[in-house]
Scaffold this motif. Structure first.
Motif, PDB file in Angstrom:
ATOM      1  N   ILE A 143       0.829  -1.205   0.000  1.00 52.21           N
ATOM      2  CA  ILE A 143       0.000   0.000   0.000  1.00 52.21           C
ATOM      3  C   ILE A 143       0.866   1.259   0.000  1.00 52.21           C
ATOM      4  CG2 ILE A 143      -1.633   1.332   1.412  1.00 52.21           C
ATOM      5  CD1 ILE A 143      -2.998  -1.341   2.050  1.00 52.21           C
ATOM      6  N   VAL A 144       2.089   1.177   0.501  1.00 50.04           N
ATOM      7  CA  VAL A 144       2.982   2.330   0.476  1.00 50.04           C
ATOM      8  C   VAL A 144       3.202   2.805  -0.963  1.00 50.04           C
ATOM      9  CG1 VAL A 144       5.180   1.053   0.443  1.00 50.04           C
ATOM     10  CG2 VAL A 144       5.080   3.332   1.446  1.00 50.04           C
ATOM     11  N   VAL A 145       3.227   1.897  -1.903  1.00 46.77           N
ATOM     12  CA  VAL A 145       3.392   2.253  -3.318  1.00 46.77           C
ATOM     13  C   VAL A 145       2.182   3.053  -3.794  1.00 46.77           C
ATOM     14  CG1 VAL A 145       3.544   1.282  -5.645  1.00 46.77           C
ATOM     15  CG2 VAL A 145       4.856   0.272  -3.779  1.00 46.77           C
ATOM     16  N   THR A 146       1.012   2.623  -3.400  1.00 45.26           N
ATOM     17  CA  THR A 146      -0.226   3.323  -3.757  1.00 45.26           C
ATOM     18  C   THR A 146      -0.207   4.741  -3.202  1.00 45.26           C
ATOM     19  OG1 THR A 146      -1.375   1.204  -3.664  1.00 45.26           O
ATOM     20  CG2 THR A 146      -2.749   3.185  -3.646  1.00 45.26           C
ATOM     21  N   LEU A 147       0.237   4.889  -1.964  1.00 46.01           N
ATOM     22  CA  LEU A 147       0.294   6.213  -1.343  1.00 46.01           C
ATOM     23  C   LEU A 147       1.312   7.121  -2.034  1.00 46.01           C
ATOM     24  CD1 LEU A 147       0.031   5.177   2.412  1.00 46.01           C
ATOM     25  CD2 LEU A 147      -1.757   6.164   0.963  1.00 46.01           C
ATOM     26  N   ILE A 148       2.445   6.565  -2.426  1.00 44.72           N
ATOM     27  CA  ILE A 148       3.437   7.361  -3.157  1.00 44.72           C
ATOM     28  C   ILE A 148       2.849   7.812  -4.494  1.00 44.72           C
ATOM     29  CG2 ILE A 148       5.667   7.292  -4.342  1.00 44.72           C
ATOM     30  CD1 ILE A 148       6.605   5.371  -2.079  1.00 44.72           C
ATOM     31  N   GLY A 149       2.234   6.878  -5.214  1.00 43.12           N
ATOM     32  CA  GLY A 149       1.610   7.226  -6.489  1.00 43.12           C
ATOM     33  C   GLY A 149       0.539   8.285  -6.330  1.00 43.12           C
ATOM     34  N   TYR A 150      -0.265   8.186  -5.279  1.00 42.83           N
ATOM     35  CA  TYR A 150      -1.316   9.170  -5.024  1.00 42.83           C
ATOM     36  C   TYR A 150      -0.706  10.540  -4.729  1.00 42.83           C
ATOM     37  CZ  TYR A 150      -5.448  11.428  -3.144  1.00 42.83           C
ATOM     38  OH  TYR A 150      -6.479  12.303  -2.937  1.00 42.83           O
TER      39      TYR A 150
END
Length: 177
Positions: free
Chosen positions: A65-72
């Motif tokens: 989910i950290v990847v999703t947050l970075i992308g967001y």
């Protein structure tokens, strides 16, 4: 518009490549994610990265989910989707095809050697991730103390990590962190 597409392509390219080197899960690629997001692309600072990692850890679900947050953070909802797909897609395809071959050679000596060799690699990558997050989160003496106490408590006593998160949250609400 082309800048936005360029940013999305950058997210996709970096995270697709990272997905193939994330032996041990997304946390194993955290040092490279940090280097990319903070030091190379300057999408965020250390504190923002540490905060996103913390949110990803307390969120139910996979640690990717950290990847999703970075992308967001970088490109909004579309960035979150692109980064997550890029991090999960290549690995899923790779695992599907390699998994079939891997099962056929379950008793092969080379397979056992590869599996044995991947254990220390995974431990080293996850240890490097812990060091990067600790360095990024060490914004004050209280934060360092919380990290040390958390590590000691987690290592010595079996306590639900949510209690540790709750204690850290209270320190944050009290303005100590």
């Amino acid at each position: 518009m082309s800048s936005e597409i360029g940013t999305l392509l950058t997210l996709a390219g970096y995270f697709a490549l990272l997905s193939l080197f994330a032996i041990g899960g997304a946390n194993a690629a955290l040092p490279e994610m940090h280097r990319l997001a903070v030091e190379v692309m300057h999408w965020m600072n250390d504190r923002q990265f540490a905060d996103m990692y913390a949110i990803a850890q307390v969120t139910p679900g996979p640690n990717v989910i950290v990847v999703t947050l970075i992308g967001y953070h970088v490109a909004g909802l579309l960035g979150a989707f692109v980064a997550t797909l890029a991090m999960c897609g290549p690995t899923c395809v790779f695992a599907f095809f390699i998994g079939q071959v891997w099962d056929r050679f379950k008793d092969a000596p080379w397979r056992m050697a590869i599996q044995a060799a991947l254990v220390p690699v995974s431990i080293g990558l996850i240890g490097a991730s812990a060091a990067v997050i600790a360095r990024a989160a060490a914004q004050s003496w209280v934060a360092v103390a919380v990290m040390v106490v958390t590590a000691v408590v987690t290592y010595t006593i079996r306590v639900n990590p949510l209690w540790i998160f709750a204690g850290a949250a209270l320190l944050g609400l009290g303005g100590l962190m």
